[in-house]
Design a protein around this motif. Structure first.
Motif, short mmCIF file in Angstrom:
data_model
loop_
_atom_site.label_atom_id
_atom_site.label_comp_id
_atom_site.label_asym_id
_atom_site.label_seq_id
_atom_site.Cartn_x
_atom_site.Cartn_y
_atom_site.Cartn_z
N THR A 359 0.84 -1.19 0.00
CA THR A 359 0.00 0.00 0.00
C THR A 359 0.88 1.24 0.00
O THR A 359 1.96 1.25 0.62
CB THR A 359 -0.93 0.04 1.23
N PRO A 360 0.45 2.30 -0.69
CA PRO A 360 1.25 3.55 -0.75
C PRO A 360 1.03 4.40 0.50
O PRO A 360 0.69 5.58 0.42
CB PRO A 360 0.73 4.23 -2.01
N THR A 361 1.26 3.80 1.64
CA THR A 361 1.02 4.46 2.92
C THR A 361 2.29 4.38 3.76
O THR A 361 3.25 3.69 3.41
CB THR A 361 -0.13 3.78 3.67
N ASN A 364 5.97 4.29 2.55
CA ASN A 364 5.87 4.27 1.08
C ASN A 364 5.25 5.55 0.53
O ASN A 364 5.38 5.83 -0.66
CB ASN A 364 5.03 3.08 0.62
N GLU A 365 4.54 6.28 1.38
CA GLU A 365 3.72 7.39 0.87
C GLU A 365 4.55 8.47 0.19
O GLU A 365 4.21 8.93 -0.92
CB GLU A 365 2.91 8.00 2.02
N HIS A 366 5.64 8.89 0.81
CA HIS A 366 6.45 9.98 0.25
C HIS A 366 6.95 9.62 -1.14
O HIS A 366 6.81 10.42 -2.09
CB HIS A 366 7.63 10.27 1.18
N SER A 368 5.87 7.39 -3.20
CA SER A 368 4.81 7.14 -4.17
C SER A 368 4.19 8.46 -4.65
O SER A 368 3.42 8.48 -5.61
CB SER A 368 3.72 6.25 -3.58
N THR A 369 4.56 9.56 -3.97
CA THR A 369 4.06 10.90 -4.32
C THR A 369 5.07 11.70 -5.11
O THR A 369 4.74 12.35 -6.10
CB THR A 369 3.69 11.67 -3.03
N THR A 380 2.06 3.53 -6.81
CA THR A 380 1.15 4.57 -6.36
C THR A 380 -0.21 4.05 -5.94
O THR A 380 -1.08 4.84 -5.54
CB THR A 380 0.95 5.63 -7.47
N ASN A 514 -8.25 -0.74 -0.36
CA ASN A 514 -7.15 0.16 -0.05
C ASN A 514 -6.18 -0.42 0.97
O ASN A 514 -5.02 -0.02 1.02
CB ASN A 514 -7.68 1.50 0.46
#
Length: 524
Positions: A359-361, A364-366, A368-369, A380, A514
């Motif tokens: 998951t792009p969380t 991973n979030e930064h 994937s953005t 993403t 999600n």
């Protein structure tokens, strides 16, 4: 992406007595597939030492402890023509030991605390800059003239530690969390610019060779990088340049080496004639982005897999709900089978498949953005990732008079005590993500999936990921609802493990959301 300046194989050669990194591999091919030729174990062999730290100890390496309160000594190294600014030193401290909010993304400490689910708490401090009484150019010239054992920076580290001990009565015990008389890890951060064409002024991690005790403490693992790596990301959010607060990606990647993780990119990849990218770039130990994958966390002792067996699937009616690996640490291990019997030694040091729900969380979030400095982004959207791992262990030895590194042809599920090893032998992975650095170089040129690698991604599109030739890993590599793995109408129906055996089960992705997915398993 950082240079593959030091590899496990090169380190093994140094540790086992070669004074040069110029050597040859004795890669006699035992056949198109190797089988588990098991030695006759004596009573002193045990499976309890089948872990990365024991492997490292057989070739003279010690790792930064991957659990508990590990300590890092950060030494700013400045030259007469390039001194640190106060701002740089403040940013360096925050990038190592600050909170997430103190940085442009995460500090080394906050990243590893989150990635390990609070199992690793990296502490330490940045000391006052140490002055090298020469210019950066003069220092590089000295490095080029160096002919001793190990790296030129080994000698610099020794000199700095002696200086600290002599002039400042430095207490090295502060940086020895496990009381083994070895400094947990040292980071030397130099003040001048980095140069991707320089072996010296780049970023690398290595292990000091032939060091002497200083006030009773030894130096072993250390990293070396420029202060400028803290500003390479160039991330912007609105009118705010996040990188002004420090970008620790490179420092997090190299600290992964200090903990005992290999590079997952291939040093053979030249983007011209060789497009060898087994993991496709998207991993912290590949192109420096995102969280650590399930193999890395398993190797570091932070997580344990759910092993897929007939009995487990019967208990679950062949359906498994898999939640976000990044958030819950849940992942699956599919072992090899032979003649209906499982072939897995119940340790991370074996061959198997790993399945995780990305998951792009979280960490991973930064990435994937924002695109990283090399132009890559993490995945993403949510989806299933499948990895082939071959962390099989062999006995390697060096015939120093020939400069030849050899593998004995056996795959070990148990290992002997250190006291039984000669100075010219050790134990390590027989495969690397750099094929030319593997002890056994399996030819996978005709295969549509990588074979003979430590870690490779089995993408949902069913083809090798080959960098600039085919594209790096992206959202298309994720398994989504309706995709099948090793089942009729799916991908990798012909997949076999490196030793010629096969998995017993494949799966179909029944649904995704999600934060979770449902996998339906079937026998093959």
């Amino acid at each position: 992406m950082k240079k593959g300046f030091i590899s496990a194989t090169i380190l093994a050669c140094i540790s086992l007595g070669l004074t040069s990194c110029v050597f040859f591999f004795d890669n006699s091919d035992p056949g198109s597939n190797f089988s588990y030729n098991t030695p006759e174990y004596t009573s002193v062999y045990t499976s309890s030492n089948m872990n990365k730290d024991y492997l490292a100890s057989t070739i003279g390496q010690i790792h930064l402890p991957s659990t508990g309160d590990s300590r890092i000594l950060v030494i700013p190294v400045q030259f007469t023509d390039d001194e640190f600014t106060t701002y740089e030193l403040e940013t360096l401290n925050n990038s190592f030991f600050g909170s997430s909010e103190d940085t442009g993304w995460e500090s080394v400490s906050s990243y590893y605390r989150k990635s390990s689910s609070d199992q690793l708490k990296i502490q330490g401090r940045v000391i006052d800059p140490v002055n090298v009484k020469m210019t950066s150019t003069e220092f590089e010239l000295e490095a080029k003239k160096y002919t001793g054992t190990g790296n030129f920076t080994d000698t610099l580290l020794t000199d700095i530690l002696k200086f600290l001990a002599d002039s400042k009565s430095f207490d090295f015990s502060e940086f020895d969390s496990n009381n083994d008389q070895v400094i947990d890890s040292v980071w030397m951060v130099y003040s001048c610019s980095y140069d991707s064409n320089s072996d010296l002024y780049w970023a690398y991690t290595t292990w000091a060779v032939d060091t002497e005790p200083i006030n009773g403490y030894y130096a072993n693992p250390y990293s070396w990088a420029s202060i400028e790596f803290l500003y390479e990301g160039n991330y912007h959010q609105g009118n705010t340049n996040l990188t002004d607060k420090g970008d620790a990606h490179t420092f997090i990647h190299e600290t992964g080496h200090l903990l005992g993780l290999d590079d997952y990119y291939s040093y053979d990849n030249d983007n011209t004639t060789n497009f060898d990218t087994p993991v496709g770039g998207v991993d912290m130990m590949d192109f420096n982005i995102g969280d650590h994958c399930s193999f890395s966390k398993y190797l570091l002792g932070w997580v344990d897999p759910i092993v897929i067996t007939k009995e487990y699937l019967e208990e679950k009616n062949n359906e498994i709900k898999l939640t976000s690996f990044n958030e819950t640490n849940q992942f699956l291990l599919i072992p090899p089978y032979e003649n209906g019997e499982i072939k897995y030694n119940d340790t991370v040091l074996d061959e198997y498949l790993l399945v995780e729900f990305y998951t792009p969380t979280g960490l991973n979030e930064h990435d994937s953005t924002f695109k990283y400095t090399n132009g890559l982004k993490s995945y993403t959207k949510p989806g299933v990732l499948v990895y082939h791992v071959n962390a099989s262990v062999g006995r390697i030895y060096v015939r120093s008079f020939l400069g030849v590194v050899s593998w004995d042809g056996y795959v070990y599920d148990k290992l002997p005590p250190l006291s039984s090893l000669s100075s010219s032998e050790g134990y390590y992975y027989i495969f690397s993500n750099t094929r030319s650095y593997s002890y056994y170089q399996m030819d996978d040129s005709k295969s549509h999936f990588y074979r003979g690698r430590l870690l490779s991604l089995l993408s949902s599109h069913g083809r090798k990921i080959e960098g600039n030739k085919t594209g790096y890993a992206n959202d298309v590599c994720l398994y989504e609802s309706g995709d099948k793995f090793m089942l009729d109408g799916g991908v990798y129906e012909d997949f076999i493990f490196d030793d010629g055996t096969v998995p017993q089960f494949g799966f179909e992705v029944k649904s995704t959301s999600n934060d979770s997915c449902v996998l339906r398993f079937n026998s093959l």
